[in-house]
Design a protein around this motif. Structure first.
Motif, PDB file in Angstrom:
ATOM      1  N   LEU A  98       7.536   8.779  -6.572  1.00 30.21           N
ATOM      2  CA  LEU A  98       7.710   8.033  -5.453  1.00 30.21           C
ATOM      3  C   LEU A  98       7.536   8.493  -4.160  1.00 30.21           C
ATOM      4  N   LEU A  99       6.645   7.706  -3.243  1.00 29.68           N
ATOM      5  CA  LEU A  99       6.689   8.178  -1.908  1.00 29.68           C
ATOM      6  C   LEU A  99       7.413   7.375  -0.963  1.00 29.68           C
ATOM      7  N   ASN A 100       7.376   6.025  -1.009  1.00 28.82           N
ATOM      8  CA  ASN A 100       8.361   5.065  -0.411  1.00 28.82           C
ATOM      9  C   ASN A 100       8.166   3.720  -0.946  1.00 28.82           C
ATOM     10  N   SER A 101       8.949   2.833  -0.329  1.00 28.16           N
ATOM     11  CA  SER A 101       9.108   1.517  -0.499  1.00 28.16           C
ATOM     12  C   SER A 101       9.286   0.412   0.801  1.00 28.16           C
ATOM     13  N   GLN A 102       8.647  -0.717   0.707  1.00 27.43           N
ATOM     14  CA  GLN A 102       8.766  -1.751   1.933  1.00 27.43           C
ATOM     15  C   GLN A 102       9.264  -2.968   1.258  1.00 27.43           C
ATOM     16  N   LYS A 103      10.151  -3.682   2.039  1.00 27.76           N
ATOM     17  CA  LYS A 103      10.569  -5.077   1.707  1.00 27.76           C
ATOM     18  C   LYS A 103       9.390  -5.934   1.471  1.00 27.76           C
ATOM     19  N   ILE A 104       9.508  -6.760   0.518  1.00 24.74           N
ATOM     20  CA  ILE A 104       8.683  -7.875   0.621  1.00 24.74           C
ATOM     21  C   ILE A 104       9.473  -9.055   0.987  1.00 24.74           C
ATOM     22  N   ASN A 105       8.747  -9.799   1.848  1.00 29.88           N
ATOM     23  CA  ASN A 105       9.589 -11.030   2.494  1.00 29.88           C
ATOM     24  C   ASN A 105       8.429 -12.228   1.833  1.00 29.88           C
ATOM     25  N   GLY A 106       8.906 -12.637   0.880  1.00 33.05           N
ATOM     26  CA  GLY A 106       8.485 -13.781   0.340  1.00 33.05           C
ATOM     27  C   GLY A 106       8.969 -13.688  -1.268  1.00 33.05           C
ATOM     28  N   ASP A 107       8.616 -14.886  -1.992  1.00 30.21           N
ATOM     29  CA  ASP A 107       9.076 -15.018  -3.394  1.00 30.21           C
ATOM     30  C   ASP A 107       8.202 -15.001  -4.517  1.00 30.21           C
ATOM     31  N   TYR A 108       8.441 -14.035  -5.413  1.00 26.89           N
ATOM     32  CA  TYR A 108       7.500 -14.094  -6.538  1.00 26.89           C
ATOM     33  C   TYR A 108       5.971 -13.484  -6.132  1.00 26.89           C
ATOM     34  N   ALA A 109       6.200 -12.047  -5.585  1.00 27.05           N
ATOM     35  CA  ALA A 109       4.880 -11.422  -5.411  1.00 27.05           C
ATOM     36  C   ALA A 109       4.179 -11.281  -6.950  1.00 27.05           C
ATOM     37  N   CYS A 110       2.828 -11.683  -6.713  1.00 27.40           N
ATOM     38  CA  CYS A 110       2.152 -11.859  -8.135  1.00 27.40           C
ATOM     39  C   CYS A 110       0.927 -10.790  -8.006  1.00 27.40           C
ATOM     40  N   HIS A 111       0.372 -10.708  -7.135  1.00 27.70           N
ATOM     41  CA  HIS A 111      -0.814  -9.655  -6.988  1.00 27.70           C
ATOM     42  C   HIS A 111      -0.959  -8.961  -5.730  1.00 27.70           C
ATOM     43  N   LEU A 112      -1.755  -7.938  -6.029  1.00 31.01           N
ATOM     44  CA  LEU A 112      -2.035  -7.030  -4.672  1.00 31.01           C
ATOM     45  C   LEU A 112      -3.285  -6.315  -4.738  1.00 31.01           C
ATOM     46  N   SER A 126       6.348 -18.639  -2.489  1.00 29.43           N
ATOM     47  CA  SER A 126       6.359 -18.698  -1.199  1.00 29.43           C
ATOM     48  C   SER A 126       5.213 -19.051  -0.588  1.00 29.43           C
ATOM     49  N   GLY A 127       3.939 -18.751  -1.308  1.00 25.78           N
ATOM     50  CA  GLY A 127       2.703 -19.087  -0.596  1.00 25.78           C
ATOM     51  C   GLY A 127       2.092 -18.297   0.590  1.00 25.78           C
ATOM     52  N   ASN A 128       2.590 -16.978   0.539  1.00 27.60           N
ATOM     53  CA  ASN A 128       1.916 -16.281   1.831  1.00 27.60           C
ATOM     54  C   ASN A 128       1.438 -14.965   1.261  1.00 27.60           C
ATOM     55  N   LEU A 129       0.772 -14.424   2.006  1.00 29.13           N
ATOM     56  CA  LEU A 129       0.071 -13.163   2.009  1.00 29.13           C
ATOM     57  C   LEU A 129       0.789 -12.127   3.236  1.00 29.13           C
ATOM     58  N   LEU A 130       1.106 -11.051   2.477  1.00 29.26           N
ATOM     59  CA  LEU A 130       1.686  -9.833   3.526  1.00 29.26           C
ATOM     60  C   LEU A 130       0.686  -8.634   3.597  1.00 29.26           C
ATOM     61  N   SER A 131       0.631  -8.121   4.585  1.00 30.74           N
ATOM     62  CA  SER A 131      -0.482  -6.990   4.999  1.00 30.74           C
ATOM     63  C   SER A 131       0.717  -5.811   5.421  1.00 30.74           C
ATOM     64  N   PHE A 132       0.283  -4.793   4.486  1.00 29.27           N
ATOM     65  CA  PHE A 132       1.030  -3.444   4.728  1.00 29.27           C
ATOM     66  C   PHE A 132       0.056  -2.340   5.165  1.00 29.27           C
ATOM     67  N   PRO A 133       0.302  -1.618   6.396  1.00 26.79           N
ATOM     68  CA  PRO A 133      -0.766  -0.393   6.552  1.00 26.79           C
ATOM     69  C   PRO A 133      -0.242   0.555   5.554  1.00 26.79           C
ATOM     70  N   ILE A 134      -1.421   1.258   5.275  1.00 25.51           N
ATOM     71  CA  ILE A 134      -1.152   2.408   4.287  1.00 25.51           C
ATOM     72  C   ILE A 134      -1.380   3.721   5.236  1.00 25.51           C
ATOM     73  N   LEU A 135      -0.279   4.508   5.290  1.00 21.52           N
ATOM     74  CA  LEU A 135      -0.463   5.696   6.003  1.00 21.52           C
ATOM     75  C   LEU A 135      -1.178   6.855   5.386  1.00 21.52           C
ATOM     76  N   ASN A 136      -1.612   8.024   6.198  1.00 18.88           N
ATOM     77  CA  ASN A 136      -2.310   9.112   5.822  1.00 18.88           C
ATOM     78  C   ASN A 136      -1.865   9.628   4.432  1.00 18.88           C
ATOM     79  N   ASP A 137      -0.716   9.552   4.272  1.00 13.57           N
ATOM     80  CA  ASP A 137      -0.114  10.316   3.162  1.00 13.57           C
ATOM     81  C   ASP A 137       0.032   9.454   1.715  1.00 13.57           C
ATOM     82  N   GLY A 138      -0.368   8.158   2.024  1.00 19.75           N
ATOM     83  CA  GLY A 138      -0.305   7.126   0.808  1.00 19.75           C
ATOM     84  C   GLY A 138       0.669   6.499   1.018  1.00 19.75           C
ATOM     85  N   SER A 139       1.797   6.644   1.867  1.00 17.77           N
ATOM     86  CA  SER A 139       2.801   5.756   1.822  1.00 17.77           C
ATOM     87  C   SER A 139       2.712   4.545   2.709  1.00 17.77           C
TER      88      SER A 139
END
Length: 362
Positions: A98-112, A126-139
């Motif tokens: 495990l490197l780390n985790s981030q909170k998902i603001n939405g219901d029933y994430a189903c794909h990434l 919840s019908g939304n898309l969330l975008s998370f930056p990937i850092l240099n170490d993969g986290s």
């Protein structure tokens, strides 16, 4: 001699991971999964064995970085249960750290999936898309952008609100957000300056209303797209070469003698670009199509029973010789060998795995 034998052994093996449903509230009959499973496939015999499990709640869908160093897994559940998206480092033996985790603001994430240096996930309920930056170490950094879909469809039970169902990368910096309610693969492009996603409606692919667009694939040239309709059991073929996408073919992937429920699930293209496969929960089949070399349209070749219940996902290894099905509600992975000339499938092995949902190749 020992080095040669070891190299040959490694070359005859492939690693893949499975997501699974692990707890009550998941969309499964009896969710008893163990988390993220790491498995080894023998490329000579088709036999599979488990190597590791990583404990996590409802890690239904997984994706792996292009350099094969990192694996990302979501938790599919309601937001009030504090779901997260996890970043793992892949060790030499396939184990996950495990490197780390981030909170998902939405219901029933189903794909990434990953586009450039962004991990984007789709939240179904919840019908939304969330975008998370990937850092240099993969986290993962915290979510930097939310894209909210809105709308309804003619199926009042399933299309009562927007339901984002898939993230599909294309080009270098673009993605489709496939929405079951909108019957549209909505296009977005990453702005190189602001690093924000911008809608590109001229690239949107819209299929027949009520179809329930769930998943899609594109051919290697990205000139054609194939969109699976979960609700009606149809595949729509879109020509993307004009000023706007044009649907050039619609056909069913449901066996003619099937009279029960329709639950289109996964759609995948063979690495050689000659065959397309689509699964249906209900008939418990994978439908096999040939792709015309010139028109890129589909012709039916046949149906293969999945030899299990609720084939939510399947995937093809990079050699194009093997297809593995995750039969969610019968707790079994089934390995099929692919005939290179005909595209047809032949069962080779099975392995009991609890509530498998996703097949992700390393």
């Amino acid at each position: 001699m020992k080095l040669i034998l070891l190299t040959l052994t490694l070359q005859s093996m492939a690693i893949f991971y499975t997501g699974s449903y692990t707890q009550a509230g998941a969309p499964a009959e009896n969710p008893t999964g163990k988390g993220i499973g790491c498995f080894q496939l023998n490329l000579e015999t088709g036999e599979i064995k488990n190597l590791h499990y990583t404990k996590q709640r409802n890690p239904s869908y997984l994706t792996i970085s292009e350099d094969k160093k990192y694996l990302y897994a979501l938790e599919e559940m309601f937001e009030n249960l504090n779901p997260k998206v996890y970043a793992y480092k892949i060790e030499k033996d396939g184990a996950l750290t495990l490197l780390n985790s981030q909170k998902i603001n939405g219901d029933y994430a189903c794909h990434l999936d990953i586009i450039e240096d962004k991990l984007v996930l789709a939240n179904y309920v919840s019908g939304n898309l969330l975008s998370f930056p990937i850092l240099n170490d993969g986290s993962l950094a915290p979510c930097s952008q939310e894209i909210k879909h809105k709308g309804t469809g003619p199926n009042t039970e399933r299309q009562e609100a927007a339901h984002a169902h898939m993230v599909y990368p294309f080009g270098k910096d673009k993605m489709y957000g496939v929405d079951l309610t909108l019957d549209t693969a909505k296009a977005y492009q990453l702005n190189p300056i602001s690093k924000k996603w911008e809608a590109k409606p001229n690239l949107d692919i819209t299929i027949e209303k009520g179809s329930g667009s769930r998943h899609m694939v594109m051919d290697n040239t990205e000139d054609f797209a194939y969109i699976l309709g979960e609700l009606t059991g149809g595949i729509s073929v879109a020509n993307l070469q004009g000023s706007k996408p044009e649907i050039v073919q619609k056909l069913s992937f449901i066996p003619e003698n099937h009279t029960g429920a329709i639950g289109g699930a996964a759609i995948k293209m063979h690495p050689n670009g000659k065959f397309l496969y689509a699964s249906n929960r209900g008939s418990e089949t994978i439908t096999i199509f040939r792709i015309d070399d010139t028109s890129k349209q589909l012709s039916l070749l046949g149906y293969q029973p999945t030899l299990g219940k609720t084939a939510r996902d399947f995937n093809i290894d990079k050699t194009g010789n093997w297809l593995i099905v995750a039969n969610q509600d019968s707790n079994v992975l089934v390995v099929f060998q692919i005939h290179s000339n005909t595209g047809m499938l032949k069962e080779k092995s099975k392995l009991e795995v609890q509530t498998p949902v996703n097949i992700c190749w390393l």
